[in-house]
Design an enzyme around this catalytic site. Sequence first.
Site, PDB file in Angstrom:
ATOM      1  N   LYS A  35     -54.035 -11.906 -12.740  1.00 27.08           N
ATOM      2  CA  LYS A  35     -54.017 -11.960 -11.413  1.00 27.08           C
ATOM      3  C   LYS A  35     -55.392 -13.168 -10.163  1.00 27.08           C
ATOM      4  CE  LYS A  35     -52.743  -6.584 -11.305  1.00 27.08           C
ATOM      5  NZ  LYS A  35     -51.332  -7.264 -12.446  1.00 27.08           N
TER       6      LYS A  35
ATOM      7  N   TYR B 206     -49.549  -6.567  -3.691  1.00 23.45           N
ATOM      8  CA  TYR B 206     -48.270  -6.292  -4.425  1.00 23.45           C
ATOM      9  C   TYR B 206     -47.215  -7.329  -3.084  1.00 23.45           C
ATOM     10  CZ  TYR B 206     -49.410  -2.855  -7.677  1.00 23.45           C
ATOM     11  OH  TYR B 206     -50.011  -2.756  -8.471  1.00 23.45           O
TER      12      TYR B 206
ATOM     13  N   HIS C 216     -44.778  -7.117  -9.543  1.00 23.62           N
ATOM     14  CA  HIS C 216     -46.474  -7.012  -9.946  1.00 23.62           C
ATOM     15  C   HIS C 216     -46.960  -7.389  -9.220  1.00 23.62           C
ATOM     16  CE1 HIS C 216     -45.130  -6.626 -14.426  1.00 23.62           C
ATOM     17  NE2 HIS C 216     -44.557  -7.154 -14.117  1.00 23.62           N
TER      18      HIS C 216
END
Lengths: 285, 516
Positions: free
Chosen positions: A255, A216, A224
């Site tokens: 991601k 993070y 997020h």
Amino acid sequence: MTDHTASVPAQTEGMEQGPPQVLGVSDSAPPQVLGVSDSAPPQVVGGQQNGRLGRPLLLLPEEERLLAELHATANANQGGGGVQLSLEVKQHLEEQERSLEEQRVLALQDRKSALLHAMTSSHTGSLGPSEALRGRLEALHRSFTFPRGAMAVQLSTARAGLHHCHEDRAFLRAQQPITAQHDSKAAARYQVFRDLRGRGFYLTSAGKFGGDFLVYPGDPLRFHAHFIAVVLSLDSSLSPLDVLAIARLGSNVKKTVLLCSPGGVQYPGGAGGVQYTSLQWSGMV
Amino acid sequence: MADQNKTDTDSKFYNEVLSPSELFAARSRSHKIPVRGQKDFFPDDSDEQRQRLEQSLNEHWSLISEERVEKLGNLVKATWIPSENIVELQSPAGKFWQTMGFSAGGKQFLFPEEALYLMECGNVQVFYQELPLSIQDGYEKFLYSSTLRLQEYQVFGHLKRLGYLVHRFHPSSETSSYAKQLNLPQSRDRAGKQLKRKRSASPTATSSHTEAQEESTADRMEEDTCGQEGQEDKKLPESHLTISPETSSTQTATASPGNKGGVRTWWMLDDVGERSDHQPASAASRWDFSSISFPDLGSSRERVSSCLVSPDPSLLPGALAVGVCDVDPWRTRINLRDVKMSSKEQMRKEEKRRHRSDKDIEVRRCSNWAEYRQLMERRQGRRSKGRATHLWDGEVTPLHDPRQPIPTGELLDKISVIKSTHLLEGASRLQASDEWRISFNVYQPDTVADFKKSNPGKPYTRMCVCSFDGPVPDLRAIKQLAFQSGDVLVVFAVVDYGDISFYTFKDFQLPTDVFP
């Protein structure tokens, strides 16, 4: 289920006093219960579950190790320390009685003030009510009961003997290390963890995402995750199917996949020693 | 927040123990849980972000550092017994007793994981050696034993907080699916209840005689299917009961009244006697069916008399007197319509009539089935030009001769390379492994109202706790766990430092496109 975290805030409450200690539990067998003291760095995170916001917090083994290195934890397995059992019991019972008395007094005060408030708010400025008030108060005195069952009792989270003054901490610190980690995989994971922490990222576990850590940019409460960190050694070979699987997974959850390998080039700044490779799904160039 | 107690002037230290005034003030705590709003993508040092972060951190922090305070009257007292890893209740249990704990020897007990969970909820105060245990003590003492790991406790707590009922799993106390299928009575009075049920459900039981017949025929059928010895007459599954009235009623309709009593009595006699399987064919030799006439009530061509004469009283048992049987009401219940055959079927029927095998001289000459088949082959071969010999003469022959009839299903089985199997195949041979074991039975939340601890019934799932660090369960482990669990699904609860993910493996059959 999103991961919930808690962090020790950077600012302190008093001038000399650090943030209160937090009780953490490590995920080893047997579970070690630790106290995390006030000199812990601001990024201490502990995973919780179900939105349950209570102690003990669960720490990653890497977190535990990091805190141990920073001498920020104390092995909380110290007992009451030499005080005999019967004495403790006596003390405990005495404390309970004292607490009961004080609470009784407080409860009576509370009721009186409530009564006063009710009486004075309903009647405005006439002489009659003062006598009625006195009568009411006397009735209250007579009829007031505060049974034992109404007393509030604390269910302590940490053992009563665990105070943290500076001398004690020095004494407690002597009991290290807490868990021994022997295999190379764990050592690699720890190195990556420390490096990413050093760069200012916040890390939580990422088993659900097929990786080792979720990275993070800021506190997990508010941001997020950007990366899924997968720890691999530099000389391990990865089959294309595995690469594809992890890349697909990363792109599905938006991601970037980060392949981390400790033992890389040492950066001049001193930080590093970990080689990072990122995987991102791109279109046609 | 907790107070700062100053003992000496030099060093302040921090104490979590609350003073009585704080304890009293705790009654007016707000029980708000912080709401998690939308997350931001990237920290950009804006004031707004920082403010929100601070706010959620503060909320979070205040909740974490809150100490648990409960009224003494709301707490159930209990003591920890380390030798048995069990917690004994000293004061009467509260609402949680409906679904947790067990009683033994007149006392109430809790398992350590239940006790720890209730401690964290603030319902129970556990004492050890007269002093109350803290949560820290609880974690250390209760989870230290080999019967319960921290991960299992995490799964337990997680599920309980969601509202499920979680119990420990004991492999020995689970009845196998076979035992459940047999529907064995648990106790004697249960058998009595079943008998009553059966009597009331029996639709055509008018006289005791017919009922006894149904019992006997159903019993015989059941005997064939279950192969069970020594089972009582009374206890019969209801599915058989629905079949038996029809068979017995049709039998009574078509059988000539002359034999009604005779045949029945023979069957009943044998049933009451031994249990060895009797071939009814062997009994048929006793009767000369050429002389016994069975009126064909269903035929529309022959004229049937409207009533059947009463049977010979010498054939009837006891003092039974049967009158003339009026057939018309029975005939109305039978479908007397002519079967309409399509033209193809009619042609086939004609052909069959023409080529009656017993009139065929060549067929008569065959003395066994092998010769008959050879004759048929020769005839077939003469009719068609012969099959592709180049295919059939080599070493590798086609899998199937296209001129032989075969149902589609069998053909698909022939050409299949992979044989489909189901999860429990071969599972009974596997031994239980130490690595994988089922930890909990989980029941659904909506069964709380009528949940009985003594008879919880079939669980919703069973939990096996593992972690992402450990190995993925291989087929052997999955089979072994599925076998242990019976017909209840096994869910793997994978613990990831506080986060729990649930996975399960289900049996799946590839659909086969077969229309028989």
